[in-house]
Design a protein around this motif. Structure first.
Motif, PDB file in Angstrom:
ATOM      1  N   HIS A  70       0.813  -1.228   0.000  1.00  0.00           N
ATOM      2  CA  HIS A  70       0.000   0.000   0.000  1.00  0.00           C
ATOM      3  C   HIS A  70       0.841   1.270   0.000  1.00  0.00           C
ATOM      4  N   VAL A  71       1.991   1.205   0.684  1.00  0.00           N
ATOM      5  CA  VAL A  71       2.808   2.399   0.912  1.00  0.00           C
ATOM      6  C   VAL A  71       4.278   2.032   0.753  1.00  0.00           C
ATOM      7  N   VAL A  72       5.053   3.016   0.314  1.00  0.00           N
ATOM      8  CA  VAL A  72       6.503   2.852   0.364  1.00  0.00           C
ATOM      9  C   VAL A  72       7.066   4.079   1.061  1.00  0.00           C
ATOM     10  N   THR A  73       8.047   3.880   1.941  1.00  0.00           N
ATOM     11  CA  THR A  73       8.749   5.034   2.506  1.00  0.00           C
ATOM     12  C   THR A  73      10.194   4.942   2.073  1.00  0.00           C
ATOM     13  N   ALA A  74      10.681   6.036   1.478  1.00  0.00           N
ATOM     14  CA  ALA A  74      12.024   6.003   0.889  1.00  0.00           C
ATOM     15  C   ALA A  74      12.763   7.300   1.189  1.00  0.00           C
ATOM     16  N   PRO A  75      14.095   7.244   1.176  1.00  0.00           N
ATOM     17  CA  PRO A  75      14.867   8.473   1.359  1.00  0.00           C
ATOM     18  C   PRO A  75      14.550   9.449   0.218  1.00  0.00           C
ATOM     19  N   PRO A  76      14.736  10.762   0.455  1.00  0.00           N
ATOM     20  CA  PRO A  76      14.425  11.759  -0.570  1.00  0.00           C
ATOM     21  C   PRO A  76      15.097  11.463  -1.912  1.00  0.00           C
ATOM     22  N   ALA A  77      16.377  11.103  -1.883  1.00  0.00           N
ATOM     23  CA  ALA A  77      17.110  10.883  -3.145  1.00  0.00           C
ATOM     24  C   ALA A  77      16.498   9.734  -3.947  1.00  0.00           C
ATOM     25  N   THR A  78      16.005   8.717  -3.266  1.00  0.00           N
ATOM     26  CA  THR A  78      15.425   7.564  -3.974  1.00  0.00           C
ATOM     27  C   THR A  78      14.087   7.955  -4.606  1.00  0.00           C
ATOM     28  N   LEU A  79      13.303   8.769  -3.907  1.00  0.00           N
ATOM     29  CA  LEU A  79      12.036   9.229  -4.501  1.00  0.00           C
ATOM     30  C   LEU A  79      12.313  10.083  -5.744  1.00  0.00           C
ATOM     31  N   ARG A  80      13.308  10.976  -5.634  1.00  0.00           N
ATOM     32  CA  ARG A  80      13.639  11.830  -6.777  1.00  0.00           C
ATOM     33  C   ARG A  80      14.160  11.001  -7.957  1.00  0.00           C
ATOM     34  N   ALA A  81      14.879   9.921  -7.653  1.00  0.00           N
ATOM     35  CA  ALA A  81      15.492   9.096  -8.706  1.00  0.00           C
ATOM     36  C   ALA A  81      14.440   8.366  -9.547  1.00  0.00           C
ATOM     37  N   LEU A  82      13.203   8.271  -9.044  1.00  0.00           N
ATOM     38  CA  LEU A  82      12.153   7.570  -9.793  1.00  0.00           C
ATOM     39  C   LEU A  82      11.912   8.202 -11.166  1.00  0.00           C
ATOM     40  N   VAL A  83      12.167   9.504 -11.277  1.00  0.00           N
ATOM     41  CA  VAL A  83      11.826  10.215 -12.518  1.00  0.00           C
ATOM     42  C   VAL A  83      12.889  10.022 -13.593  1.00  0.00           C
TER      43      VAL A  83
ATOM     44  N   THR B 164      14.605   9.885 -21.614  1.00  0.00           N
ATOM     45  CA  THR B 164      13.817  11.104 -21.400  1.00  0.00           C
ATOM     46  C   THR B 164      14.718  12.320 -21.589  1.00  0.00           C
ATOM     47  N   ASP B 165      15.907  12.277 -20.978  1.00  0.00           N
ATOM     48  CA  ASP B 165      16.850  13.401 -21.098  1.00  0.00           C
ATOM     49  C   ASP B 165      17.265  13.606 -22.560  1.00  0.00           C
ATOM     50  N   LYS B 166      17.571  12.487 -23.233  1.00  0.00           N
ATOM     51  CA  LYS B 166      18.021  12.573 -24.631  1.00  0.00           C
ATOM     52  C   LYS B 166      16.900  13.115 -25.528  1.00  0.00           C
TER      53      LYS B 166
ATOM     54  N   LEU C 283      14.340  14.973 -24.683  1.00  0.00           N
ATOM     55  CA  LEU C 283      14.048  16.375 -24.392  1.00  0.00           C
ATOM     56  C   LEU C 283      15.091  17.279 -25.042  1.00  0.00           C
ATOM     57  N   GLU C 284      16.349  16.827 -24.953  1.00  0.00           N
ATOM     58  CA  GLU C 284      17.441  17.603 -25.563  1.00  0.00           C
ATOM     59  C   GLU C 284      17.196  17.793 -27.065  1.00  0.00           C
ATOM     60  N   GLN C 285      16.778  16.702 -27.726  1.00  0.00           N
ATOM     61  CA  GLN C 285      16.538  16.753 -29.167  1.00  0.00           C
ATOM     62  C   GLN C 285      15.357  17.677 -29.497  1.00  0.00           C
ATOM     63  N   PHE C 286      14.272  17.540 -28.735  1.00  0.00           N
ATOM     64  CA  PHE C 286      13.088  18.396 -28.983  1.00  0.00           C
ATOM     65  C   PHE C 286      13.449  19.868 -28.828  1.00  0.00           C
ATOM     66  N   LEU C 287      14.230  20.185 -27.780  1.00  0.00           N
ATOM     67  CA  LEU C 287      14.575  21.591 -27.531  1.00  0.00           C
ATOM     68  C   LEU C 287      15.490  22.133 -28.630  1.00  0.00           C
ATOM     69  N   ALA C 288      16.394  21.274 -29.104  1.00  0.00           N
ATOM     70  CA  ALA C 288      17.302  21.704 -30.172  1.00  0.00           C
ATOM     71  C   ALA C 288      16.511  21.979 -31.452  1.00  0.00           C
ATOM     72  N   ASP C 289      15.571  21.085 -31.797  1.00  0.00           N
ATOM     73  CA  ASP C 289      14.766  21.272 -33.008  1.00  0.00           C
ATOM     74  C   ASP C 289      13.859  22.489 -32.869  1.00  0.00           C
ATOM     75  N   TRP C 290      13.336  22.674 -31.677  1.00  0.00           N
ATOM     76  CA  TRP C 290      12.440  23.817 -31.449  1.00  0.00           C
ATOM     77  C   TRP C 290      13.193  25.137 -31.649  1.00  0.00           C
ATOM     78  N   ALA C 291      14.426  25.178 -31.162  1.00  0.00           N
ATOM     79  CA  ALA C 291      15.236  26.396 -31.300  1.00  0.00           C
ATOM     80  C   ALA C 291      15.415  26.731 -32.785  1.00  0.00           C
ATOM     81  N   LYS C 292      15.530  25.689 -33.626  1.00  0.00           N
ATOM     82  CA  LYS C 292      15.732  25.912 -35.066  1.00  0.00           C
ATOM     83  C   LYS C 292      14.486  26.480 -35.734  1.00  0.00           C
ATOM     84  N   THR C 293      13.309  26.256 -35.165  1.00  0.00           N
ATOM     85  CA  THR C 293      12.077  26.807 -35.786  1.00  0.00           C
ATOM     86  C   THR C 293      12.016  28.317 -35.617  1.00  0.00           C
ATOM     87  N   GLY C 294      12.708  28.840 -34.604  1.00  0.00           N
ATOM     88  CA  GLY C 294      12.653  30.282 -34.338  1.00  0.00           C
ATOM     89  C   GLY C 294      11.304  30.715 -33.760  1.00  0.00           C
TER      90      GLY C 294
END
Ligand code: E4P
Length: 218
Positions: free
Chosen positions: A181-194, A199-201, A203-214
């Motif tokens: 029902h519940v999990v209790t975890a240290p802050p760093a472990t909860l943050r690491a879930l994301v 996802t990083d790669k 996002l980087e590509q989308f932002l680079a392409d978006w910059a090119k659209t002006g």
């Protein structure tokens, strides 16, 4: 699945709560020591931030003194959940706190299915099996979560399984797959879930392409 954070660090708790991620908090004597504050002050600050249950642990080992401490802790805030150890005195205190104080109880330091069965019979709101510490012995902490889940389902116990001593994001995934029902975890472990490299790669590509659209949105 509810997410509790396993810390007494008020700054971390505030940040995670602001993200909308927190359903509660667990503390223990070691975490209070680490916070550097008094249990009363730190617990009050946490309860002012988080609406859900905030576990604060008694340190007495005998029933009468546990009950005295439980009453002191309960006065700090309405959402203080009293944490008691999985001993006979702790189970007796659990029963009394649930029936006479109408307060939530977290029974902690659970390392076996039979202990979890006793906690449910004592009316515990939460049972805390320590999966990381079981893994440390060479056994598999998740086997215990699965056993408790089966036993609680067999008898329709209301006690919620609070997976504790979490060390990795995989612990969280496994607990969720089993249906804890519940999990209790240290802050760093909860943050690491994301985190995911794709996802990083991406996002980087989308932002680079978006910059090119002006273009700009809005
Ligand atoms: C749970 O309530 C305990 O505070 C905690 O999860 C213990 O974790 P540890 O084994 O990392 O100390």
């Amino acid at each position: 699945m509810k997410f509790f954070v396993d810390t007494a660090d008020v700054k971390e708790i505030r940040e995670l709560n602001d993200l909308g991620l927190l359903d509660g908090v667990t503390t223990n004597p070691s975490l209070i020591l680490k916070s550097g504050g008094s249990i009363a002050e730190v617990t009050k600050q946490i309860c002012d931030i988080v609406d859900g249950p905030v576990s604060a642990e008694v340190v007495a080992t005998e029933y009468a003194e546990m009950m005295r401490e439980a009453k002191v802790l309960a006065k700090i805030a309405d959402n203080v959940c009293i944490k008691v150890p999985l001993t006979l005195d702790g189970l007796k205190a659990c029963k009394t706190i649930r029936t006479e104080m109408n307060r939530q109880v977290n029974v902690t330091l659970c390392f076996s299915a039979n202990q979890a069965l006793l906690a449910a019979k004592a009316g515990a709101s939460f049972i805390s099996p320590f999966v990381g510490r079981i893994d440390d012995t060479g056994a598999d902490g998740m086997d215990l979560i699965a056993e408790i889940k089966q036993i609680y389902d067999n008898y329709d116990f209301d006690t919620e399984i609070l997976t504790a001593s979490v060390r990795t994001v995989n612990h969280i995934k496994q607990a969720a797959l089993i249906g804890a029902h519940v999990v209790t975890a240290p802050p760093a472990t909860l943050r690491a879930l994301v985190k995911h490299p794709l996802t990083d790669k991406g996002l980087e590509q989308f932002l680079a392409d978006w910059a090119k659209t002006g273009q700009k949105i809005g």
